[in-house]
Scaffold this motif. Structure first.
Motif, PDB file in Angstrom:
ATOM      1  N   LYS A   1      35.091  49.188  38.519  1.00 32.70           N
ATOM      2  CA  LYS A   1      35.114  47.729  38.384  1.00 32.70           C
ATOM      3  C   LYS A   1      35.237  47.298  36.929  1.00 32.70           C
ATOM      4  CE  LYS A   1      32.443  43.551  39.310  1.00 32.70           C
ATOM      5  NZ  LYS A   1      31.205  42.983  39.872  1.00 32.70           N
ATOM      6  N   ASP A   2      34.373  47.830  36.064  1.00 35.91           N
ATOM      7  CA  ASP A   2      34.391  47.409  34.657  1.00 35.91           C
ATOM      8  C   ASP A   2      35.705  47.785  33.987  1.00 35.91           C
ATOM      9  OD1 ASP A   2      31.848  46.439  35.009  1.00 35.91           O
ATOM     10  OD2 ASP A   2      30.861  48.231  34.227  1.00 35.91           O
ATOM     11  N   ARG A   3      36.141  49.031  34.226  1.00 34.67           N
ATOM     12  CA  ARG A   3      37.373  49.485  33.568  1.00 34.67           C
ATOM     13  C   ARG A   3      38.575  48.697  34.060  1.00 34.67           C
ATOM     14  NH1 ARG A   3      41.348  53.385  34.160  1.00 34.67           N
ATOM     15  NH2 ARG A   3      40.580  54.031  36.195  1.00 34.67           N
TER      16      ARG A   3
ATOM     17  N   GLU B   1      43.353  42.836  29.822  1.00 30.86           N
ATOM     18  CA  GLU B   1      44.341  43.284  28.840  1.00 30.86           C
ATOM     19  C   GLU B   1      45.758  43.094  29.363  1.00 30.86           C
ATOM     20  OE1 GLU B   1      45.655  44.538  25.267  1.00 30.86           O
ATOM     21  OE2 GLU B   1      43.552  44.184  25.834  1.00 30.86           O
ATOM     22  N   LEU B   2      45.942  43.404  30.651  1.00 29.12           N
ATOM     23  CA  LEU B   2      47.264  43.220  31.254  1.00 29.12           C
ATOM     24  C   LEU B   2      47.647  41.745  31.307  1.00 29.12           C
ATOM     25  CD1 LEU B   2      47.192  45.834  34.170  1.00 29.12           C
ATOM     26  CD2 LEU B   2      48.605  45.899  32.132  1.00 29.12           C
ATOM     27  N   GLY B   3      46.637  40.885  31.423  1.00 33.17           N
ATOM     28  CA  GLY B   3      46.926  39.452  31.382  1.00 33.17           C
ATOM     29  C   GLY B   3      47.530  39.053  30.040  1.00 33.17           C
ATOM     30  N   LYS B   4      46.955  39.605  28.954  1.00 32.02           N
ATOM     31  CA  LYS B   4      47.513  39.324  27.618  1.00 32.02           C
ATOM     32  C   LYS B   4      48.915  39.925  27.485  1.00 32.02           C
ATOM     33  CE  LYS B   4      42.917  39.478  25.441  1.00 32.02           C
ATOM     34  NZ  LYS B   4      42.073  40.210  24.464  1.00 32.02           N
ATOM     35  N   VAL B   5      49.056  41.161  27.988  1.00 34.57           N
ATOM     36  CA  VAL B   5      50.361  41.822  27.908  1.00 34.57           C
ATOM     37  C   VAL B   5      51.404  41.026  28.676  1.00 34.57           C
ATOM     38  CG1 VAL B   5      51.656  43.883  28.594  1.00 34.57           C
ATOM     39  CG2 VAL B   5      49.388  44.118  27.571  1.00 34.57           C
ATOM     40  N   PHE B   6      51.002  40.531  29.864  1.00 33.23           N
ATOM     41  CA  PHE B   6      51.933  39.746  30.686  1.00 33.23           C
ATOM     42  C   PHE B   6      52.346  38.470  29.966  1.00 33.23           C
ATOM     43  CE2 PHE B   6      52.849  36.577  33.978  1.00 33.23           C
ATOM     44  CZ  PHE B   6      53.839  37.244  34.686  1.00 33.23           C
TER      45      PHE B   6
END
Length: 575
Positions: A88-90, A97-102
């Motif tokens: 869950k945490d990872r 992080e993927l939200g920022k990458v997206f």
């Protein structure tokens, strides 16, 4: 009358009996009707009870089924939570992080495309400077992108990069970026590889795919290339010059067409069957080749010149293998194990995500999916434990290896020092394999010592002496003093004892326009204007601010007589 009387006497009792029987029959009939009514009522109650029983039984079975389903779902939920709860945490961090990458993917991919298309031939410093300019330009156009662009983060695959490093790709960002460009570009790569690093890496990477190598000077190179095209083998063309043979043009341009339903390509005067598994690599030993535009547009030019970081890592491996062979062997084994663990973890994570994405409805109803997730997570946990142990061991080994880093750093400095001699005379060119041979002999010849610091000093001194002696054998007499100066300057730079700005002033005399209110030359009769301008520029560097200040007692103006005496000396100041 008599007959009537006799008959009447006989019939009368019968009539009485009949009446009695009819009365009894009527009584029994009434009782029967009552009993039938009671029976019907009982049957109706029985039917109702049977219906109620059937309904209750069905409800009981349904509740039992629901109870069994709930128990199974509870068990599956426990397995699912136990298996994936730790993620869950990872996964939450990864999702953020993927939200920022997206958000930044548009600008990052745009910059990545530019790097792939244009930055291959250039050095890391130039690439970084151009990328900074691109980020600024994109930001001005309101296109979202990362503040610090990394080709490895945007287009790289950590598992694949680790495999490349194991196959001999230098472990520095410049070399890794080159490998990513090579793997992502549509055109075949032409690698500028004077130290043969890319050549060695390609041979290791493709050794299991029956790599074929050839040169344009080989008489049968066309036949070798034809076989590679037909059977889908990777081909490595070595040691090309600034011009390529025209027969290679269809291969470089990938001019593939269908002939009789089969993919084919023209090679010289013949048509050859084309296999999709075919790969083509081209390398050149030229340090600074000039390829015409008509060649550059057909290939992906890549600058595979070795970097100080990459060479230092290689030399560190060599010195540790010589000094502590068991340590280096364990390190290499751990690198392979770590790469395999990460590969398996990546595969398992992809498998888990695939199962979760393909599951329809409630995943707790899918026992197969739960079993796959449970077994995958179990394997993942085992690998993660192995990985943790391997990483802890790697940290311990790296800490021990770091002790030999000063020797590798000095050796790396000296190699780039002798590489710079090509700027003095094009004849002064030295291969990396030759230098590594000298380095290994220096390790063997250095004075043994159990004290690590003493041993390191002996290694550095012996390697420095070996490099100087071997290189001087190939230098003109007039260049030996210059080489000694270059070695001294490089070593001082590496030790942080040479101020870069002052050293650059020493080499160039400074640059840039002087301010309009700069002091005038006080000694025009003997001091040239150029020398005075250089003194003024020197006064702009740290530590020499008072050199040209008239009011300062230590300035040139205040001590011009002494400076004139030095200027007029026939011999050097230190002769």
């Amino acid at each position: 009358m008599e007959v009537y009387d006799r008959v009447a006497k006989e019939v009368a009792p019968k009539r009485a009996a009949l009446a009695q029987a009819e009365a009894e029959y009527k009584e029994v009939s009434d009782l029967l009707a009552t009993k039938k009514a009671q029976l019907k009522e009982v049957e109706e109650k029985l039917a109702a009870l049977q219906a109620q029983f059937a309904e209750t039984t069905a409800r009981k079975e349904d509740l039992e089924q629901q109870s069994d389903d709930c128990a199974k779902k509870l068990d599956r939920a426990q397995k699912l939570i136990g298996g994936l709860g730790g993620e869950k945490d990872r996964w939450g961090e990864a999702s953020a992080e993927l939200g920022k990458v997206f958000t930044n993917v548009t600008g990052d991919v745009l910059i990545g495309s530019g790097v792939l298309s244009y930055m291959g031939p250039f050095t890391q410093t130039f690439r970084d400077r151009v990328v900074v300019d691109w980020i600024r330009a994109i930001s001005e156009q309101k296109v979202p992108c990362s503040d610090k662009f990394s080709l490895t983060t945007t287009l790289g695959d950590a598992v694949k990069i680790r495999a490349w490093n194991i196959d001999g790709l230098p472990n520095d960002s410049f070399s890794i970026d080159n490998a990513i460009i090579m793997s992502r570009a549509r055109r075949w790569p032409l690698m500028i590889d004077p130290q043969m690093q890319a050549n060695k890496w390609i041979k290791n990477m493709e050794r299991n795919n029956t790599l074929v190598t050839f040169k344009l000077t080989d008489g049968d190179f066309a036949r070798i290339l034809e076989n590679a095209l037909a059977f889908g083998k990777p081909a490595l063309l070595e040691n090309v010059g600034e011009e390529l043979d025209p027969v290679l043009e269809p291969v470089l341009l990938k001019q593939v067409f269908k002939s009789a339903g089969v993919l084919s390509i023209r090679l010289g005067d013949s048509t050859v069957e084309y296999n999709k598994d075919f790969k083509f690599y081209v390398t050149t030993k030229l340090r600074n080749p000039h390829y015409l535009p008509e060649v550059s547009v057909k290939v992906t030019l890549l600058n595979f010149m070795i970097t100080p970081e990459g060479l230092e890592d290689q030399l560190l491996g060599i010195v540790v293998a010589k000094e502590r062979p068991e340590l280096q062997e364990e390190k290499e084994k751990l690198v392979l194990e770590e790469a395999e663990n990460k590969r398996q973890l990546q595969e398992i994570e992809d498998k888990i995500l695939k199962v979760l994405s393909e599951s329809e409805g409630n995943i707790l109803d899918d026992q197969t999916a739960i079993d796959i997730l449970s077994s995958s997570k179990k394997i993942s946990d085992e690998i993660a434990k192995k990985q943790a142990v391997a990483e802890a061991t790697t940290v311990r080994l790296d800490k021990t290896r770091e002790g030999y880093k000063p020797t590798a750093f000095r050796a790396s400095l000296l190699f780039f020092c002798i590489s710079d001699l090509a700027n003095v005379d094009p004849m002064y060119q030295y291969s990396l394999s030759w230098y590594i041979g000298i380095f290994e002999r220096a390790i063997d010849d250095a004075t043994p010592s159990k004290d690590l610091n003493e041993r390191l000093e002996a290694l550095k001194a012996q390697n420095t002496l070996s490099v100087y002696r071997n290189v001087c054998r190939s230098l003109y007499e007039k260049d030996k003093l210059l080489f000694s100066f270059l070695m001294c300057a490089k070593i001082m730079q590496g030790n942080g004892r040479l101020e870069p700005s002052l050293f650059m002033f020493f080499l160039t005399g400074g640059s840039g326009l002087l301010p309009a209110d700069a002091p005038k030359n006080p000694c025009e009769e003997w001091l040239p204007a150029r020398a005075w301008e250089e003194l003024l520029r020197l006064s702009q560097t740290k530590g020499f601010e008072s050199l040209c200040s008239p009011k300062d007692p230590d300035s040139f103006q205040s001590l011009q007589d002494k400076f004139h005496a030095i200027y007029s000396m026939e011999t050097g100041l230190f002769d």
